[in-house]
Structure formats: structure tokens, C-alpha cells
Design a protein around this motif. Structure first.
Motif, PDB file in Angstrom:
ATOM      1  N   ASP A   1       3.403  -7.164   1.212  1.00 48.12           N
ATOM      2  CA  ASP A   1       3.854  -6.115   2.558  1.00 48.12           C
ATOM      3  C   ASP A   1       3.065  -6.638   3.648  1.00 48.12           C
ATOM      4  OD1 ASP A   1       4.413  -3.902   4.104  1.00 48.12           O
ATOM      5  OD2 ASP A   1       2.694  -2.820   3.402  1.00 48.12           O
TER       6      ASP A   1
ATOM      7  N   ASP B   1       0.758  -1.148   0.201  1.00 48.31           N
ATOM      8  CA  ASP B   1       0.107   0.028  -0.125  1.00 48.31           C
ATOM      9  C   ASP B   1       0.795   1.105   0.034  1.00 48.31           C
ATOM     10  OD1 ASP B   1       0.807  -0.776   2.578  1.00 48.31           O
ATOM     11  OD2 ASP B   1      -0.752   0.838   3.432  1.00 48.31           O
TER      12      ASP B   1
ATOM     13  N   GLY C   1       2.228  -5.085   6.437  1.00 50.45           N
ATOM     14  CA  GLY C   1       1.076  -4.224   7.055  1.00 50.45           C
ATOM     15  C   GLY C   1       0.168  -3.402   5.837  1.00 50.45           C
TER      16      GLY C   1
ATOM     17  N   LYS D   1      11.928  -4.007   6.406  1.00 50.05           N
ATOM     18  CA  LYS D   1      12.348  -2.770   5.721  1.00 50.05           C
ATOM     19  C   LYS D   1      13.020  -1.857   6.972  1.00 50.05           C
ATOM     20  CE  LYS D   1       7.768  -2.371   3.669  1.00 50.05           C
ATOM     21  NZ  LYS D   1       6.488  -1.611   3.598  1.00 50.05           N
TER      22      LYS D   1
HETATM   23 CA    CA Z   1       2.162  -1.035   4.600  1.00 48.17          CA
END
Ligand code: CA
Length: 221
Positions: free
Chosen positions: A53, A10, A55, A102
């Protein structure tokens, strides 16, 4: 026939960067910014590899991995913000093949994408002109003649042959074939390439591996 990588992320900046880098590396890429849309697309488009991803706004990356795993063996790499053991265990249990915390270096992600795709296609037979590589038997032939390579030489040649014409940097080769960076002064990649070239020449194969000065190597497509 380029491999298809599907990204569910996102964060638009990360998603755009990944698309650019993966396309540059010769992959076909599609991107989705929500978990549900991504999940539907994975089932519909049947990509060769999925980058998720962790989250996401609607469904977590781990949940998507779990659902994909019920029906598909597609390699999954999850991008996560945390690097703690608990998260790793959760992701691996959910069916992720690999994960990356990340912030990460794009080069490292590319190397891991390559590793997963090769694992998946490791047994496949590759044919490029007179060169054939039998992944299942780990044999290499030039025309009809077998070219006997050491295990590491075989891995290196198979890696370069994943995408003929694409230039692989020394660093990518080190990470994928040796599993990590070698000392900066090491010439082990060049020595192995020289050995492979010598063995191919003996069988009549000239100019199979191209040197790109200051960058790395490519198999002539
Ligand atoms: Ca995210």
C-alpha cells in the motif's frame, strides 16, 4: 509448492479481502499492517511477490520499494489512492514493477500478480507428467516429442501451467495472455485451447487441458 505473496496494507478490510482472494487462487499469503514490520518480513521471509500500500502509517510504500530494491529483485506491486502521472512516475522510479489505483477489481490485481510471477519465472522449465515446457527456449514437449505451438498458444499453455489444477477464467486468460479484455462474443481463447489440444493429441497427450463449463480451463495436475 505455492508461491508466497506478502502484503503490506494498513486497511484491514482490503488486507483481509486480498488474503482471501489470493489464497483462493492458490497462493500462500502473509500480511503486515505497518511499513517497518513489512520491510523486516520481506527480508526475512523472501516472498515471491510483494503487494504494498502506498499510504502506510509509518513508511510509505514507495520508500519500502526503494529499500527492497537495493538488495532484492522481488516483484513489487503498489496499491495507490491516486492515479496521476506524477505518482506513477514516482512509484516506477522507486522500483515498483506495477501499480494499481484504488478502488480496483480483485480480478485485475490477480491478473497482474500472475503477470509479474510469470515474468519472474518465465524462463523456468515446467514439468507436469509427460508435459514439459521450456520457458527459456519456448519449446513444449510431450514425452520426447516436440509440440510446435504458435507464440500465443505457447503463452496460453505456459499460463495455465503456472498452477496445475487451478481453474483460470476466460477473463483471466484474456488479461494475461492477450493483455486486455476481448469482445464478449470473442471465442479466441476457446479456439486457441482447441488448437493446443489438437497438437498435444497428435503427440499422444490426451486430456491435458480440462474445460470447466461456464468458467474456463485448467491443466490437469
Ligand atoms: Ca493505507
Amino acid at each position: 509448492m505455492s508461491k508466497h505473496v506478502l502484503i503490506v496494507e494498513d486497511d484491514v478490510d482490503i488486507s483481509r479481502l486480498l488474503r482471501l482472494e489470493l489464497e483462493e487462487a492458490g497462493y500462500r499469503v502473509s500480511t503486515f499492517d505497518s511499513g517497518m514490520r513489512g520491510l523486516a518480513a520481506i527480508r526475512e521471509e523472501r516472498p515471491d511477490l510483494v503487494i504494498l500500500d502506498l499510504g502506510l502509517p509509518d513508511v510509505s510504500g514507495a520508500e519500502i520499494a526503494r529499500r527492497v530494491r537495493r538488495t532484492e529483485a522481488t516483484p513489487i506491486i503498489i496499491l495507490t489512492a491516486s492515479d496521476d502521472v506524477e505518482t506513477k512516475v514516482t512509484l516506477l522510479n522507486a522500483g515498483a514493477d506495477d501499480y494499481l489505483a484504488k478502488p480496483f477489481h480483485v480480478e485485475e490485481l490477480l491478473a497482474r500478480v500472475g503477470v509479474q510471477l510469470r515474468k519472474q519465472g518465465g524462463d523456468a522449465a515446467i514439468r507436469i507428467g509427460d508435459l514439459s515446457i521450456d520457458g527459456a527456449r519456448r519449446q513444449v514437449f510431450w514425452s520426447e516429442d516436440e509440440v510446435r505451438l504458435s507464440p500465443r498458444e505457447f503463452e496460453l499453455l505456459q499460463y495455465l501451467a503456472t498452477q496445475p489444477g487451478r481453474v483460470y477464467s476466460r477473463r483471466e486468460i484474456e488479461q494475461s495472455v492477450w493483455g486486455g479484455d476481448l469482445p464478449p462474443t470473442s471465442n479466441v481463447v476457446d479456439v486457441h485451447v482447441a488448437n493446443i489440444r489438437g497438437k498435444l493429441r497428435e503427440a499422444g497427450g490426451y486430456g491435458v487441458i480440462r474445460t470447466v463449463r461456464g468458467v474456463g480451463y485448467a491443466i490437469k495436475s
